[in-house]
Design an enzyme around this catalytic site. Structure first.
Site, PDB file in Angstrom:
ATOM      1  N   LYS A 150      43.313  30.294 -11.916  1.00 29.78           N
ATOM      2  CA  LYS A 150      43.906  29.347 -10.953  1.00 29.78           C
ATOM      3  C   LYS A 150      44.324  28.078 -11.698  1.00 29.78           C
ATOM      4  O   LYS A 150      44.847  28.175 -12.800  1.00 29.78           O
ATOM      5  CB  LYS A 150      42.928  29.074  -9.804  1.00 29.78           C
ATOM      6  CG  LYS A 150      42.411  30.394  -9.206  1.00 29.78           C
ATOM      7  CD  LYS A 150      41.637  30.226  -7.948  1.00 29.78           C
ATOM      8  CE  LYS A 150      41.210  31.603  -7.444  1.00 29.78           C
ATOM      9  NZ  LYS A 150      40.606  31.578  -6.141  1.00 29.78           N
ATOM     10  N   GLU A 159      46.511  32.229  -2.123  1.00 33.63           N
ATOM     11  CA  GLU A 159      46.689  30.776  -2.260  1.00 33.63           C
ATOM     12  C   GLU A 159      48.163  30.419  -2.381  1.00 33.63           C
ATOM     13  O   GLU A 159      48.567  29.301  -2.066  1.00 33.63           O
ATOM     14  CB  GLU A 159      45.880  30.264  -3.468  1.00 33.63           C
ATOM     15  CG  GLU A 159      44.388  30.256  -3.148  1.00 33.63           C
ATOM     16  CD  GLU A 159      43.479  30.357  -4.354  1.00 33.63           C
ATOM     17  OE1 GLU A 159      43.951  30.201  -5.499  1.00 33.63           O
ATOM     18  OE2 GLU A 159      42.271  30.593  -4.144  1.00 33.63           O
ATOM     19  N   GLY A 194      36.827  32.236  -3.066  1.00 32.79           N
ATOM     20  CA  GLY A 194      36.690  30.818  -3.394  1.00 32.79           C
ATOM     21  C   GLY A 194      35.413  30.183  -2.884  1.00 32.79           C
ATOM     22  O   GLY A 194      34.573  30.826  -2.247  1.00 32.79           O
TER      23      GLY A 194
HETATM   24  P1  PGA Z   1      36.834  33.935  -6.373  1.00 36.99           P
HETATM   25  O1  PGA Z   1      38.441  34.037  -6.340  1.00 36.99           O
HETATM   26  O2  PGA Z   1      36.341  35.007  -7.320  1.00 36.99           O
HETATM   27  O3  PGA Z   1      36.556  32.555  -6.888  1.00 36.99           O
HETATM   28  O4  PGA Z   1      36.356  34.147  -4.974  1.00 36.99           O
HETATM   29  C1  PGA Z   1      39.099  35.271  -6.436  1.00 36.99           C
HETATM   30  C2  PGA Z   1      40.585  35.079  -6.372  1.00 36.99           C
HETATM   31  O5  PGA Z   1      41.056  34.200  -5.626  1.00 36.99           O
HETATM   32  O6  PGA Z   1      41.348  35.783  -7.063  1.00 36.99           O
END
Ligand code: PGA
Length: 255
Positions: A12, A99, A173
């Site tokens: 990200k 996202e 997330g």
């Molecule tokens: P996370 O995110 O492992 O932090 O839950 C996964 C993603 O959004 O690809």
């Protein structure tokens, strides 16, 4: 045949410095390069891609992209094209992450991105997943529709260049309600296989299926063992080389 597990780290918009990004990548590579049964792909922010690419040695731990535009060149301020990504020697591109969808990326745009990515000879990691579950199972129809829209116009011969990551938004997330259970992921991995079979018949089975959403060192093996997936898409845990190393090692042990 999909022999190796595909474990993708989605960084990200982290970390805040290239120095930190390089240190994390080197630490991850140290573990990843020893594992025969795992293909590790780290998808950092675009600005770090070239620097991290220089640190790649061998094939077991590589660098991928988090997004790509629908044209190879043009007046598209701020965008990065599939041809540019390909020219750096990258292979994997995440497309349609929730996202990005949440800031306006529509199903139609995701479809154009998938087509452009595959045409450039890259592998598109298509993200799908529902915002919430309902007892009537409308989320299953929603996911299958997301796949159909995203793959519209993708030919059978190009399916080898597609992976589908099931990422339930409620499990992603730090605001995640909770991680999905291996059974939740299994239900959707079966749905994805059925949707692909409806669209492409037997040829649909070449598409790799991943699970993502709050994957950590404790639950990774369960998803790989019980959910009929070929790999994982890992967010937060991929930014901690120690934790991510544990995930990679458990993936390596699952045949
Ligand atoms: P996370 O995110 O492992 O932090 O839950 C996964 C993603 O959004 O690809």
């Amino acid at each position: 045949m999909k022999i190796k597990k595909l474990i993708i780290g989605n960084w990200k918009m982290y970390p805040a410095s290239v120095k930190d990004a390089k240190a994390k990548f080197i630490a991850i590579k140290k573990t990843a390069s020893t594992l025969r049964n795992v293909q590790t792909v780290i998808c950092p922010p675009f600005v770090y891609v070239s620097e991290l690419k220089k640190l790649v040695t061998g094939h077991r731990c590589t660098v991928g992209a988090q997004n790509a535009w629908i044209e190879n060149e043009g007046a598209y301020t701020g965008e990065v094209s599939p041809a540019m990504i390909k020219s750096l020697g990258l292979e994997y591109v995440i497309i349609g992450h929730s996202e990005r969808r949440s800031i306006g990326e529509t199903g139609e745009l995701v479809n154009k991105k998938i087509l452009a990515t595959v045409k450039a000879g890259l592998t598109a990691v298509l993200c799908v997943g529902e915002r919430e579950r309902d007892i009537d199972g409308a989320y299953l129809k929603f996911i299958s529709e997301q796949i159909k829209v995203a793959l519209h116009g993708v030919q059978k011969k190009d399916l080898i260049k597609i992976a589908i990551a099931y990422e339930p938004i409620w499990a992603i997330g730090k605001h995640a309600v909770h991680a999905a259970s291996p059974d939740d992921a299994l239900e959707v991995s079966i749905l994805i296989k059925k949707t692909l079979a409806d669209l492409y018949g037997k040829d649909g089975s070449v598409v790799s299926i991943l699970y993502g959403g709050s994957v950590d060192a404790k639950n990774a093996w369960e998803f790989l063992l019980k959910s009929q997936v070929d790999g994982l898409l890992v967010g937060r845990a991929s930014l901690d080389p120690k934790v991510f190393g544990e995930i990679l090692k458990s993936a390596d042990q699952i045949k």
